[in-house]
Design an enzyme around this catalytic site. Structure first.
Site, PDB file in Angstrom:
ATOM      1  N   CYS A  69      57.880  26.946  72.163  1.00 32.53           N
ATOM      2  CA  CYS A  69      57.617  26.271  70.883  1.00 32.53           C
ATOM      3  C   CYS A  69      58.235  27.088  69.757  1.00 32.53           C
ATOM      4  O   CYS A  69      58.853  26.549  68.829  1.00 32.53           O
ATOM      5  CB  CYS A  69      56.120  26.126  70.631  1.00 32.53           C
TER       6      CYS A  69
ATOM      7  N   CYS B 158      25.076   4.071  63.255  1.00 28.66           N
ATOM      8  CA  CYS B 158      24.500   5.422  63.213  1.00 28.66           C
ATOM      9  C   CYS B 158      25.175   6.271  62.136  1.00 28.66           C
ATOM     10  O   CYS B 158      24.505   6.897  61.323  1.00 28.66           O
ATOM     11  CB  CYS B 158      24.644   6.111  64.569  1.00 28.66           C
TER      12      CYS B 158
ATOM     13  N   CYS C  23      29.625   9.658  72.985  1.00 30.12           N
ATOM     14  CA  CYS C  23      28.857   8.666  72.235  1.00 30.12           C
ATOM     15  C   CYS C  23      28.971   7.296  72.906  1.00 30.12           C
ATOM     16  O   CYS C  23      27.989   6.571  73.015  1.00 30.12           O
ATOM     17  CB  CYS C  23      29.358   8.555  70.797  1.00 30.12           C
TER      18      CYS C  23
ATOM     19  N   HIS D 154      60.283  26.201  66.395  1.00 31.73           N
ATOM     20  CA  HIS D 154      59.415  26.142  65.215  1.00 31.73           C
ATOM     21  C   HIS D 154      59.179  27.494  64.546  1.00 31.73           C
ATOM     22  O   HIS D 154      58.577  27.554  63.473  1.00 31.73           O
ATOM     23  CB  HIS D 154      58.055  25.546  65.595  1.00 31.73           C
TER      24      HIS D 154
END
Lengths: 259, 142, 108, 163
Positions: free
Chosen positions: A74, A178, A220, A78
């Site tokens: 990376c 909720c 959830c 970068h």
């Protein structure tokens, strides 16, 4: 202007369904951090006590590691992540015009692997993908969550909002019932919270592990006994994007600690 | 599509029919009175009744009861058994925006998980047990 | 990926005789041995059993862990800064687990 | 078990109590069995303490446990322990032992320190399978033992997942 569009969209939603209350006013938004006990807050605040930092360290090592047929890291493209990745996680998921859909940070990392490193994608929720996501997320800690304003993004946000407000599952509940309407209450012993995705990936004490926002969303969804989309499903990416838009301007805390 | 419709129809066929009069279902779903002791156990059980996730109630032995919905204490004073029955069976008939899940409805639900598809949250006997128990809650003080 | 990742926090400089705080956090699942897997069989125990801190080779703190210590064990303790040198923390556990981290401290 | 927002049984699968302690709150026989197990575990804690303290007295004092009285998750409960001691060669804390009442095993951790520690002030994180008593024992250089104990209430996290 985004605010006018937002009000129009909110009105449309109210007209379409029966939410008791509309979206949480900007000034009343709270991070999950604000619902936690002092001790759990202290765990997040101190880098040597925040277990999420272990993944950040792993991610830093991965950032520099050469991978794939291209044998590139990376960092080769970068450079120093503290400069190049600053603010990036705060604006994901983002709409990709090339792909014609919203893409979350995990997917963005994997497309970089495929295209630049010619490496295999990292499995969703794998240690390495969480580590890279946490490391990149850490570079935006303290920055405001931002969401682009373009047609593709707006469409994806709307799609995420539809998921958020849709009653579903055997318990016939929507996210909004909720997390918009009842966030000041307690579900059994636990605060409901507003569901603001301010610290992902989070070190959740319940998991004893780092986990993505999608993992948390799936918890959830299991709870309301609904069909749970697979990790990486576009529906979950768009829900993530809607939640980030809902939390726009709030401060990114990655890696967050949550109970 | 055909399979979906068939699944829904066959599941619905298992539910007892009932008649709503006003804001109540006056007749027992099973034709018999429920058992309040069993009803209490269902209400207290967080995997079966789920009630204490959102409601508090007169359960001194249960820690961490919910605060999202009215306290169950005094429910038997506020509502008749028939009113309680409708509120259990399908509370959306009274308030379309309610957070209370429909405990005895299997149609017009969206994306129910396969393990629960076509099944009500509680069966008719359990509904009657809970109605019988809630009807005993005459005292508003815990 | 490295077998274990540790975070340690020792002040780089201290006055002679000063009591300094040391914190450590290491990645480890601390599998208790009391937890069943999906088929109901117990997952074998896999924990860090011992944590030792030495200061220029002299042991100044030691901890023995049982399965009730949380995953990714965190320990904070104090020691007296006596001289410049190296503070080393070592963790050992089940299945041959061994990890070590050292940091330098300057004492004036 | 695809249940639900929060359940004692599901929670235990994530906690150290999972092994033998899987039980159903509603069934009276299972509950009685759990109570019996709880008593057995209390006895196990007393035995573990006795193995350290022997026939010495174990007064409350000099050592102080800090644990949040109500914790959000039993998987990582922050624990602080401090012992009043000059921490000199002649008078210091040799060790701190931590025990719990209802975990499957009473021992939590032992910390060995000496005069070089400067203070007897340690922090860690522990697992609590349920609401229960946590006991810390300080072993002093003069051979005396001191204890502190605290009852900790463990809340259930909402929205667990299938394992």
């Amino acid at each position: 202007m985004i605010s006018r569009w937002r009000i129009a969209a909110a009105l449309a939603v109210i007209g379409a369904t029966f939410p008791a209350i509309a979206e949480i006013p900007m000034s009343e938004r709270k991070s999950g951090y604000d619902f936690m006990g002092k001790q759990t807050q202290a765990m997040q605040d101190d880098d040597t006590a925040n277990a999420g930092m272990l993944w950040v360290l792993d991610g830093e090592a991965l950032w520099k590691r050469h991978a794939g047929a291209a044998n590139k890291s990376c960092a080769d493209c970068h450079g120093d992540a503290s400069a190049s990745m600053k603010g990036v996680a705060a604006r994901y998921p983002a709409f990709s015009p090339a792909l014609g859909r919203a893409v979350n940070l995990e997917q963005r990392i994997n497309s970089c692997r495929a295209e630049r490193q010619q490496a295999k994608p990292l499995a969703y929720e794998s240690k390495d993908l969480l580590a890279l996501t946490a490391f990149i997320g850490r570079q935006s800690r303290g920055l405001p969550i931002t969401v682009a304003d373009d047609a593709g993004t707006r469409k994806a946000i709307e799609s995420g909002r539809a998921t958020f407000t849709r009653r579903q599952g055997q318990l016939n509940l929507s996210c909004a019932q909720c997390h918009d309407d009842n966030w000041s209450g307690r579900l059994a012993g636990a605060p409901v919270t507003q569901g603001q995705p301010t610290g992902y990936p989070i070190y959740r004490l319940e998991w004893q592990n780092l986990g993505s926002l999608q993992r948390r969303l799936r918890n959830c969804l299991t709870g309301i006994r609904t069909i749970v989309p697979a990790l990486g499903a576009q529906e979950l990416v768009e829900l993530e994007l809607y939640l980030m838009w809902r939390a726009r301007g709030m401060t990114l805390e990655t890696p967050g600690v949550r109970p | 599509m055909a399979a979906l419709v068939f699944g829904t129809v066959s599941a619905r066929a298992e539910l007892k029919s009932y008649k709503v009069i006003g804001d109540a279902i006056p007749q027992s779903l099973t034709g018999a009175a429920g058992d309040p002791l069993k009803g209490r156990a269902i209400v207290a059980n967080r995997q079966v009744g789920l009630c204490l996730l959102c409601h508090s109630g007169p359960f001194p032995e249960e820690r961490f009861q919910g605060t999202l919905a009215p306290d169950l204490a005094g429910a038997g004073t506020r509502w008749s058994p028939g009113q309680l029955r409708l509120r259990m069976v399908d509370s959306t008939r009274i308030n379309p925006a309610t957070i209370m899940p429909p405990y005895y409805r299997v149609d017009d639900l969206t994306r129910v998980a396969p393990a629960f598809a076509g099944k009500p949250v509680l069966n008719a006997e359990q509904i009657e047990d809970v109605v019988a128990y809630l009807s005993t809650l005459k005292d508003v003080k815990k | 990926m490295a077998a274990a990742r540790a975070l340690i926090n020792v002040p780089p400089k201290a006055r002679r005789g000063e009591v300094i705080g040391i914190k450590s956090l290491i990645s480890h699942e601390m599998e208790t041995g009391f937890r069943p897997n999906a088929t109901g069989q117990l997952i074998p125990r896999n924990i860090i059993k011992e944590f030792v801190c030495t200061y220029n080779g002299v042991e100044v703190f030691r901890a023995e862990f049982f399965p009730a210590v949380s995953a990714n064990p965190f320990v904070s303790f104090t020691t007296r800064a006596t001289e410049s040198g190296t503070i080393t923390m070592t963790w050992t556990g089940d299945n041959g687990f061994h990890a070590s981290e050292s940091v330098a401290i300057t004492v004036e | 078990m695809t249940e639900l927002l929060t359940t004692a049984v599901t929670r235990r699968r994530f906690l150290i109590g999972a092994g033998g302690a899987v039980m159903v709150m509603a069934a009276p026989s299972a509950r009685a069995q759990f109570v019996a197990e709880g008593e057995a575990r209390s006895a196990a804690m007393r035995a573990a303490i006795k193995a350290i303290v022997g026939e010495n007295s174990l007064p409350q004092g000099r050592i102080k446990i800090e644990l949040p009285p109500l914790v959000e998750n039993g998987n990582a409960v922050p624990l602080s322990i401090a012992v009043e001691s000059p921490m000199t060669d002649a008078d210091h804390v040799k060790a701190i032992h931590v025990f719990t009442e209802k975990n499957p095993q009473p021992n939590v951790a032992v910390f060995q320190l000496g005069p070089r520690a400067g203070t007897a002030d340690i922090q860690t994180r522990m697992r609590l399978a349920d609401t229960q008593l946590v006991v810390a024992v300080a072993e002093m250089s003069d051979g005396s033992f001191w204890r502190d104990e605290v009852e900790v209430v463990v809340t259930l996290a909402a929205c667990l997942e299938e394992s």
